[in-house]
Design a protein around this motif. Structure first.
Motif, short mmCIF file in Angstrom:
data_model
loop_
_atom_site.label_atom_id
_atom_site.label_comp_id
_atom_site.label_asym_id
_atom_site.label_seq_id
_atom_site.Cartn_x
_atom_site.Cartn_y
_atom_site.Cartn_z
N ASN A 1 3.07 -8.35 -12.21
CA ASN A 1 2.11 -7.24 -12.08
C ASN A 1 0.96 -7.37 -13.06
OD1 ASN A 1 1.17 -4.50 -11.33
ND2 ASN A 1 1.73 -4.06 -13.46
N PHE B 1 -5.96 5.37 -3.88
CA PHE B 1 -5.17 4.54 -2.97
C PHE B 1 -5.18 5.12 -1.56
CE2 PHE B 1 -0.94 3.70 -1.01
CZ PHE B 1 -1.07 2.33 -0.84
N SER C 1 6.23 -3.21 2.25
CA SER C 1 5.21 -3.93 1.49
C SER C 1 5.14 -3.38 0.07
CB SER C 1 3.83 -3.78 2.15
OG SER C 1 3.87 -4.10 3.52
N LEU C 2 4.53 -4.15 -0.81
CA LEU C 2 4.28 -3.71 -2.18
C LEU C 2 2.79 -3.82 -2.45
CD1 LEU C 2 5.54 -2.77 -4.87
CD2 LEU C 2 5.70 -5.18 -5.52
N TYR C 3 2.16 -2.67 -2.72
CA TYR C 3 0.71 -2.63 -2.97
C TYR C 3 0.45 -2.42 -4.45
CZ TYR C 3 -0.04 -2.39 2.05
OH TYR C 3 -0.06 -2.68 3.39
N THR D 1 -2.70 -1.18 -7.37
CA THR D 1 -4.00 -0.55 -7.57
C THR D 1 -4.16 -0.16 -9.03
OG1 THR D 1 -5.45 1.27 -6.86
CG2 THR D 1 -3.11 1.76 -7.02
N ASP E 1 -4.44 -5.17 -4.30
CA ASP E 1 -3.67 -6.35 -3.92
C ASP E 1 -2.42 -5.89 -3.18
OD1 ASP E 1 -3.02 -9.00 -3.64
OD2 ASP E 1 -2.87 -9.41 -5.80
N ALA E 2 -1.73 -6.84 -2.54
CA ALA E 2 -0.53 -6.47 -1.78
C ALA E 2 0.37 -7.68 -1.60
CB ALA E 2 -0.91 -5.89 -0.42
N TYR F 1 -7.12 -0.54 -1.82
CA TYR F 1 -6.12 -0.97 -2.82
C TYR F 1 -6.61 -2.31 -3.36
CZ TYR F 1 -4.55 -3.44 1.38
OH TYR F 1 -4.50 -4.20 2.53
N GLY G 1 3.47 -8.73 1.14
CA GLY G 1 4.32 -8.40 2.28
C GLY G 1 5.77 -8.67 1.92
N LEU H 1 -3.97 3.53 2.05
CA LEU H 1 -3.41 2.39 2.78
C LEU H 1 -4.12 2.17 4.11
CD1 LEU H 1 -1.21 0.25 3.20
CD2 LEU H 1 0.27 2.07 4.08
#
Length: 217
Positions: A158, A112, A102-104, A106, A121-122, A119, A124, A114
């Motif tokens: 981003n 942060f 995943s890519l989170y 912050t 946003d994210a 956080y 999958g 998990l």
């Protein structure tokens, strides 16, 4: 002087567009040549043969992640992976062992968390088990010259201070040390517009501004 500036403005704008989003701190030690330096880990994670490997030796959950400071803009994330997950599912198991990438995002890397959902946003990226990819939001292709290795790639936009690639492996079959997933060559790079595209866009902006000034007279 004004005419000269107006003539040069598309070039100035194009240069600005080409440079936009390039001020960033890329991931540290994304190829794991310095072990796990720069990475945060939990559970059974080690470097083997130059790659990070998440395993399940006496651990039901293994975690690997790192935050990268980014400016707002468009980027690509890519990483290589190797699937050695077990297909063994005993009667008492929840299911086969499982891997998630995943890519989170912050604005506060220090806060942060998990596991507690702290956080902003994210995204999958991909899920897989022993049979292969279950879901993916990016592209996946074999890595040339590396049997069994695949490269994942995705573009993303981003708007936060940090982007955090996260890799997780879950021991759902409760069998110790029977699964592993290799991760290597993790990169985040800015997407830079081609000069011709940027120049065309800049010319459009300049002409639009000139038309507005003329219409206002």
């Amino acid at each position: 002087m004004c005419k000269r500036y107006f003539a040069m403005s598309p070039i100035i704008l194009a240069a600005s567009l080409c440079c936009a989003g390039t001020g960033y701190a890329t991931l540290v030690n994304g190829d794991f040549s310095s072990g796990l330096d720069g990475w945060s880990v939990q559970g059974d994670v080690a470097v083997e043969s130059g790659a990070a490997v998440l395993r399940d030796d006496a651990e039901w959950y293994s975690l690997l992640f790192q935050g990268a400071a980014l400016e707002p803009g468009a980027y690509t994330l890519q990483f290589d992976f190797f699937n050695a997950l077990s297909g063994d599912v005993p009667d008492f198991a929840l299911g086969p062992d499982y891997f998630v990438a995943s890519l989170y995002f912050t604005d506060d890397l220090g806060a942060f968390d998990l596991l507690n959902g702290v956080y902003d946003d994210a995204i999958g990226l991909m899920d897989m088990d022993f049979a292969g990819i279950i879901s993916s939001s990016g592209s996946i292709a074999p890595v040339a010259g590396m049997d069994g290795w695949y490269r994942y790639s995705i573009g993303f936009s981003n708007a936060y201070a940090y982007a955090i690639p996260v890799f997780e492996m879950m021991d759902f079959n409760f069998v110790d040390n029977d699964s592993g997933v290799g991760v290597d060559n993790v990169r985040i790079d800015p997407i830079i517009p081609e000069p011709a595209t940027a120049l065309l866009f800049a010319c459009g902006l300049a002409l639009r501004a000139a038309w507005k000034r003329r219409a206002a007279k």
